[in-house]
Design an enzyme around this catalytic site. Sequence first.
Site, PDB file in Angstrom:
ATOM      1  N   SER A 134       8.579  46.188  68.313  1.00 57.07           N
ATOM      2  CA  SER A 134       8.211  47.362  68.911  1.00 57.07           C
ATOM      3  C   SER A 134       8.134  47.488  70.436  1.00 57.07           C
ATOM      4  O   SER A 134       7.825  46.230  71.186  1.00 57.07           O
ATOM      5  CB  SER A 134       6.860  47.973  68.408  1.00 57.07           C
ATOM      6  OG  SER A 134       6.381  49.305  69.348  1.00 57.07           O
ATOM      7  N   TYR A 141      -1.758  46.565  66.504  1.00 54.93           N
ATOM      8  CA  TYR A 141      -0.458  46.868  66.347  1.00 54.93           C
ATOM      9  C   TYR A 141       0.562  46.288  67.132  1.00 54.93           C
ATOM     10  O   TYR A 141       1.477  45.511  67.264  1.00 54.93           O
ATOM     11  CB  TYR A 141       0.084  48.360  66.063  1.00 54.93           C
ATOM     12  CG  TYR A 141       1.363  48.447  65.831  1.00 54.93           C
ATOM     13  CD1 TYR A 141       2.181  47.961  64.717  1.00 54.93           C
ATOM     14  CD2 TYR A 141       2.377  49.123  66.887  1.00 54.93           C
ATOM     15  CE1 TYR A 141       3.557  48.366  64.615  1.00 54.93           C
ATOM     16  CE2 TYR A 141       3.644  49.287  66.848  1.00 54.93           C
ATOM     17  CZ  TYR A 141       4.087  48.859  65.612  1.00 54.93           C
ATOM     18  OH  TYR A 141       5.501  49.424  65.252  1.00 54.93           O
TER      19      TYR A 141
END
Length: 225
Positions: A128, A144
Site C-alpha cells: 500500500s 496496517y
Amino acid sequence: MKNIIVTGASRGIGLEMIRLFSKAGHNVLALSRNINGIESLKLPKVKAVSFDITSDEDLENISIILKDWGKVDILVNNAGAIVNKPFMELSVDDFKKVYNTNVFGVAALIQKVVPCMDATGHVVNISSMGGVVGSMKFPGLAAYSSSKGALITLTEMLAEEFKEKGPSFNVLALGAVQTEMLEEAFPGYKAPLSAFEMAEYIVEFSLTGNKYYNGKLLQVSNSTP
C-alpha cells in the site's frame, strides 16, 4: 498457459484477478478463507481452496495441493488485514492480527511455494502507499501501514536472496481502490479506480513485469489516499 496462485481471492481485487486469469486460459489456485462466492462462479480452470495464510495446518497442506501442478509460475500475495484505530487504542493483539496476515503469513506461504518455482517465476506482493517511506500517512492505520512497509522491505530482501536462481520478486504499493478494505480505512471515500481496473493492471504486471523488474517497489496510485 501459466499456473497461478492468488490469495485473498474471495472479494475485491483478488476476485477480479481470478476472473481475468481464468478468462485468459490460465490455471488458477484461488486461496481464501471463504470460497463460497468463488465456487458459485464456476470459473474455468479455477480451483478454490479454503485457506488461511496464518494457519500452520493450511500452510502444510499447500505442498500437497501443489503436487498436481509440479510448477508454479506466478504467486500474487493479495490477502490483507486492516485495523483502523487510534494508535493509543491499539493492542498487541491488533498488531499481531495485522502482521500475521500482511507479513508473517506472506513469508510463510512464499517459503512453501518457491521450491515449485524456477528462474522464470514471479512473486508479486501487494502493499500500500501507506507503507511507502515519505508518502502521506493517515491516523488510525499505524498497524496496517507499518506492516505494509515491512512487506516492501521483505520483497527487496527476497529479490536479493534469490537473484541468482529466481524467482523474481516485486511489490506493488496500491493507492485508493474502491474495495471493502478502503471503506474500512476511509469510510465514505470514493476512489478513482475500481477493483476491476486495478486487477487488470496487476494481472498484466504479474505476467510480464518480471522481464523488466526485480526487487522493485512500484507505486500504483493516482490519488491521495
